[in-house]
Design an enzyme around this catalytic site. Structure first.
Site, mmCIF file in Angstrom:
data_model
loop_
_atom_site.group_PDB
_atom_site.id
_atom_site.type_symbol
_atom_site.label_atom_id
_atom_site.label_comp_id
_atom_site.label_asym_id
_atom_site.label_seq_id
_atom_site.Cartn_x
_atom_site.Cartn_y
_atom_site.Cartn_z
ATOM 1 C CE LYS A 1 -0.385 -0.236 5.034
ATOM 2 N NZ LYS A 1 -1.190 -0.776 6.152
ATOM 3 N NE ARG B 1 -7.150 0.998 12.141
ATOM 4 C CZ ARG B 1 -5.953 0.758 11.599
ATOM 5 N NH1 ARG B 1 -5.006 1.650 11.647
ATOM 6 N NH2 ARG B 1 -5.717 -0.397 11.006
ATOM 7 C CE1 TYR C 1 14.705 30.474 6.275
ATOM 8 C CE2 TYR C 1 14.900 28.118 5.844
ATOM 9 C CZ TYR C 1 14.675 29.407 5.391
ATOM 10 O OH TYR C 1 14.423 29.625 4.068
HETATM 11 C C1 LIG Z 1 -0.399 -1.817 6.770
HETATM 12 C C2 LIG Z 1 -0.991 -3.079 7.271
HETATM 13 C C3 LIG Z 1 -0.187 -4.208 7.480
HETATM 14 C C4 LIG Z 1 1.322 -4.164 7.374
HETATM 15 O O1 LIG Z 1 1.831 -3.594 8.555
HETATM 16 P P1 LIG Z 1 3.416 -3.485 8.842
HETATM 17 O O2 LIG Z 1 3.493 -2.974 10.224
HETATM 18 O O3 LIG Z 1 3.949 -2.514 7.831
HETATM 19 O O4 LIG Z 1 3.965 -4.844 8.648
HETATM 20 C C5 LIG Z 1 -0.809 -5.381 7.843
HETATM 21 N N1 LIG Z 1 -2.163 -5.451 8.007
HETATM 22 C C6 LIG Z 1 -2.958 -4.377 7.844
HETATM 23 C C7 LIG Z 1 -4.419 -4.500 8.056
HETATM 24 C C8 LIG Z 1 -2.396 -3.156 7.486
HETATM 25 O O5 LIG Z 1 -3.186 -2.088 7.344
#
Ligand SMILES: *Cc1c(COP(=O)(O)O)cnc(C)c1O
Length: 360
Positions: free
Chosen positions: A35, A131, A255
């Protein structure tokens, strides 16, 4: 010469890390989580590098899945957020994508769909993250509706951990118990494990794991954890020095004059800034490597530039290579110094940073 910023991506490192995830959970299949453009590494390139061996892929939403299908990725592709409207169910059907069903509304859309072929889906339980997902008490009934539905071919039972990155906290074990009890009577494959659970919670591995961050060679844990030693960083964010100057004691840098030289200090400027994705909150002392030598950020990070302490690196002239993170400086170290996580560093890499792929 173009601006010397780039992110080098080692696709062989991603493959190595995927194999590590498989070796840690040898009885499970593993969805490579790609993703958010494979956490900034380029989803199409990463999926193609894994195409011959990945059991499947996971993305957040429909368009991310379509991008992979259009790039000839044929393995199962799971949409972790499911669909956002009934129309998307039709597109998903045509593209052969697999939705997560995490709400009653999504369940109704799936039951009411008229797909051209039977659909696979994953049913999500809220086992304690609070969630997304069905409450444990509603889960079996939702499963039964899917199991009875003529156009549903298969269901995987899933949940997600809130605290798997805390190996000493018992909340993960509690979530596992809630999930096990609520699914005890259901005969279907199970999936619980993100990278942290793949690495630290073997009892959670189940039938499908979902490694994400570990594929890119970063650790999901805060602080050291032995299980991540064999991972290889996939991304090296690098630039070069474009200016070098010698400053006197008392002279401020950048800055706000956040850093003030205590002694005569050689300060270098590298062509990378927060608009590239380097964290603006990196404090003085954040590690960075110049020509293979480890030094520190001094002064506030600007939009296009960072300032570095070159004390003791005599051969650091204009053009010298600067590594922001990668093989010498771990993304976890930069993230920890900056009050964030490697996930955010990777996904913040901006379009203006070219991704350069390497493979063995
Ligand atoms: C993003 C995600 C993962 C992967 O998580 P990592 O901590 O990057 O291994 C697994 N399951 C779900 C539902 C996620 O949203």
């Amino acid at each position: 010469m173009p601006r010397p910023i780039r992110a080098r991506i080692r696709l062989d490192a991603v493959r190595h890390n995927y194999r590590q995830a498989k070796a840690l959970a040898p009885d499970a299949r593993a969805l490579a989580v790609v993703k958010a453009n494979a956490y900034g590494h380029g989803a199409v390139a990463v999926a193609r590098a894994l195409a011959d061996e990945a059991d499947g892929f996971a993305v957040a939403y429909l368009e991310e899945g379509l991008e992979l299908r259009e790039s000839s990725i044929r393995a199962p592709i799971l949409l972790l957020d499911g669909v956002f409207s009934p129309d998307e169910m039709r597109i998903l059907d045509r593209a052969g994508l697999t939705p997560v069903i995490h709400s009653r509304l999504q369940l109704e859309w799936l039951l009411g769909a008229r797909p051209e072929r039977p659909l696979d889906c994953w049913l999500k339980m809220d086992s304690g993250m609070h969630r997304m997902g069905f409450a444990p008490g509603d889960f079996a009934a939702a499963y039964a509706q899917l199991a009875e539905c003529r156009h549903v071919r298969s269901v995987v039972l899933m949940s997600h951990f809130a605290r798997a990155d805390e190996p000493d906290h018992d909340y993960t074990a509690q979530q596992m118990r809630v999930f096990a009890e609520a699914t005890a009577a259901l005969c279907a494959p199970r999936s619980l494990s993100n990278s942290a659970a793949v690495l630290a919670w073997p009892r959670a591995h189940g039938d499908w794991t979902r490694p994400g961050i570990m594929l890119y060679g970063a650790s999901p844990f805060e602080g050291a954890h032995g299980s991540t030693a064999s991972l290889r960083p996939a991304m090296t964010l690098e630039s070069a020095l474009i200016s070098v100057r010698d400053l006197d004691p008392g002279e401020p840098v950048g800055y706000g004059g956040r850093f003030v030289c205590e002694r005569p200090t050689r300060v270098g400027v590298a062509a990378v800034g927060y608009a590239d994705g380097y964290p603006r909150h990196a404090p003085d002392g954040t590690p960075v490597a110049v020509r293979g030598r480890i030094t520190r950020i001094v002064g506030r990070v600007s939009m296009d530039l960072v300032t570095l302490d070159l004390t003791g690196i005599e051969d650091a002239a204009i053009g010298a290579p600067v590594e922001l993170w990668g093989g010498q400086i771990s993304a976890n170290a930069v993230a920890e110094a900056s009050g964030t996580i490697a996930y955010q560093l990777f996904t913040n890499i901006n379009r203006r940073v070219p991704l350069i792929y390497e493979d063995d």
